[in-house]
Design an enzyme around this catalytic site. Structure first.
Site, PDB file in Angstrom:
ATOM      1  N   HIS A 225      33.960  34.869  46.299  1.00  0.00           N
ATOM      2  CA  HIS A 225      32.621  34.292  46.309  1.00  0.00           C
ATOM      3  C   HIS A 225      32.613  32.962  47.051  1.00  0.00           C
ATOM      4  CE1 HIS A 225      34.594  32.238  42.962  1.00  0.00           C
ATOM      5  NE2 HIS A 225      33.680  31.279  43.059  1.00  0.00           N
TER       6      HIS A 225
ATOM      7  N   ASP B 155      30.698  29.394  46.536  1.00  0.00           N
ATOM      8  CA  ASP B 155      30.086  28.765  45.369  1.00  0.00           C
ATOM      9  C   ASP B 155      28.564  28.645  45.496  1.00  0.00           C
ATOM     10  OD1 ASP B 155      32.328  28.415  43.808  1.00  0.00           O
ATOM     11  OD2 ASP B 155      32.779  26.425  44.610  1.00  0.00           O
TER      12      ASP B 155
ATOM     13  N   HIS C 169      36.387  32.128  48.111  1.00  0.00           N
ATOM     14  CA  HIS C 169      37.624  31.990  47.352  1.00  0.00           C
ATOM     15  C   HIS C 169      37.613  32.924  46.151  1.00  0.00           C
ATOM     16  CE1 HIS C 169      34.780  28.964  45.810  1.00  0.00           C
ATOM     17  NE2 HIS C 169      35.374  29.127  44.635  1.00  0.00           N
TER      18      HIS C 169
ATOM     19  N   ARG D 135      36.406  20.311  38.978  1.00  0.00           N
ATOM     20  CA  ARG D 135      35.845  20.504  40.296  1.00  0.00           C
ATOM     21  C   ARG D 135      34.623  19.610  40.507  1.00  0.00           C
ATOM     22  NH1 ARG D 135      33.248  26.083  41.026  1.00  0.00           N
ATOM     23  NH2 ARG D 135      31.419  24.980  40.226  1.00  0.00           N
TER      24      ARG D 135
END
Length: 306
Positions: free
Chosen positions: A122, A124, A282, A297
């Site tokens: 995907h 983000d 990723h 993150r």
């Protein structure tokens, strides 16, 4: 100033270099397609040093994802580094650090059974009208084995498509949904409320990178369907649209699975990845339960796609 190891000794001419202190950064490409490990560099310092940060940004455009080991930085420095790229955004499902809004905690432990793990290629938050520009991800705690992350060069994935497929998808647009992904495991009323907050976004199937001008294949696990496929040029009979359109979308989504477009990173405590969310996908490999994997993150606000 940086030097590229394990390959050409000169940086590409279209990426300027800067001298930082007395020694150049070591740049170690990890594949021919994507990713480089940077050595002899402090991200804590980059959070305060505009010249060093400028070099990191240029390298990010070149390699699309940058990796670092043994980065002893505080959460405040993590946030400050990410904010040099732009404003940070929270996540409506994952929780943030209470003292640092925008620093999302992705903690997987014994209270997160395997069936609740998410693992898919995907990009983000493409369910946003303006998906994130990128992210700075730090490993707080790593499992003893497993838990790698894979990144994919989606500009290369587009470039390697057959020419007739490129021609076919050039003007297509597609819908991306948080309701059909994160919302799928929620009770209906909660899922509908999530959809109200974040209506499905529409993006071009092939987007243009706003800084490099690259063409990027921009469909992923959040993509549900094409929105302008059902035209006389594409559809003779209902079969051409369904499952014909779905088969084309699935073919495009599967391009992220091609190993030649990928790099894989083994996490250790205080290792960091910075990636360009506009040109990569990723996949967090969920192969470590009942091990513990804790990541933090900082996602950076992006712009609308074109």
């Amino acid at each position: 100033m940086y030097e590229v190891l394990e390959g050409t000794t000169e940086p590409r001419q279209d990426f300027p270099s800067f001298r930082v202190g007395s020694e150049p950064i070591e740049v170690v490409p990890l594949t021919a397609s994507i990713g480089a490990e940077l050595r002899r560099v402090s991200l804590a310092r980059a959070s305060r040093d505009a010249v060093l940060f400028a070099e990191l940004r240029e390298l990010l455009l070149r390699y699309k994802v940058l990796f670092f080991r043994d980065q002893d930085m505080t959460r405040a420095e993590h946030v400050a580094l990410a904010e040099r790229f732009g404003a940070l955004e929270d996540h409506p499902v994952a929780g943030s650090d209470p003292q640092h809004p925008g620093l999302v905690r992705i903690y997987k432990d014994l209270d997160s059974p395997p069936e609740h793990y998410e693992n898919a290629f995907h990009c983000d938050a493409t369910w946003r009208a303006a998906p994130p520009m990128g992210s700075v991800l730090r490993c707080v705690e790593s499992p003893s084995v497993g838990g790698d992350t894979i990144w994919v060069n989606m500009a290369e994935a587009y470039r390697r498509l057959p020419e007739h497929v490129q021609d076919r998808i050039g003007g297509l647009r597609a819908r991306h949904s948080i309701e059909a992904s994160f919302g799928a495991a929620m009770p209906p009323e909660q899922r509908h409320a999530l959809h109200e907050r974040f209506p499905d976004a529409e993006h071009p199937v092939v987007r243009t990178h706003p800084e490099t001008g690259e063409q990027i294949l921009f469909v992923n696990a959040f993509t549900t369907h094409f929105t302008n496929y059902h035209t006389p040029e594409n559809v003779r009979f209902g079969y051409d649209y369904s499952p014909g359109g779905s088969e084309l979308l699935n073919y495009l989504i599967r391009q992220a699975f091609v190993p030649e477009f990928q790099v894989r990173w083994r996490w250790t405590e205080n290792s960091v990845a910075i990636w360009d969310n506009r040109s990569t996908q990723h996949y967090a490999v969920q192969d470590y339960w009942p091990g513990v994997r804790k990541m933090e993150r900082a996602g950076i606000v992006g712009t609308e796609t074109f």
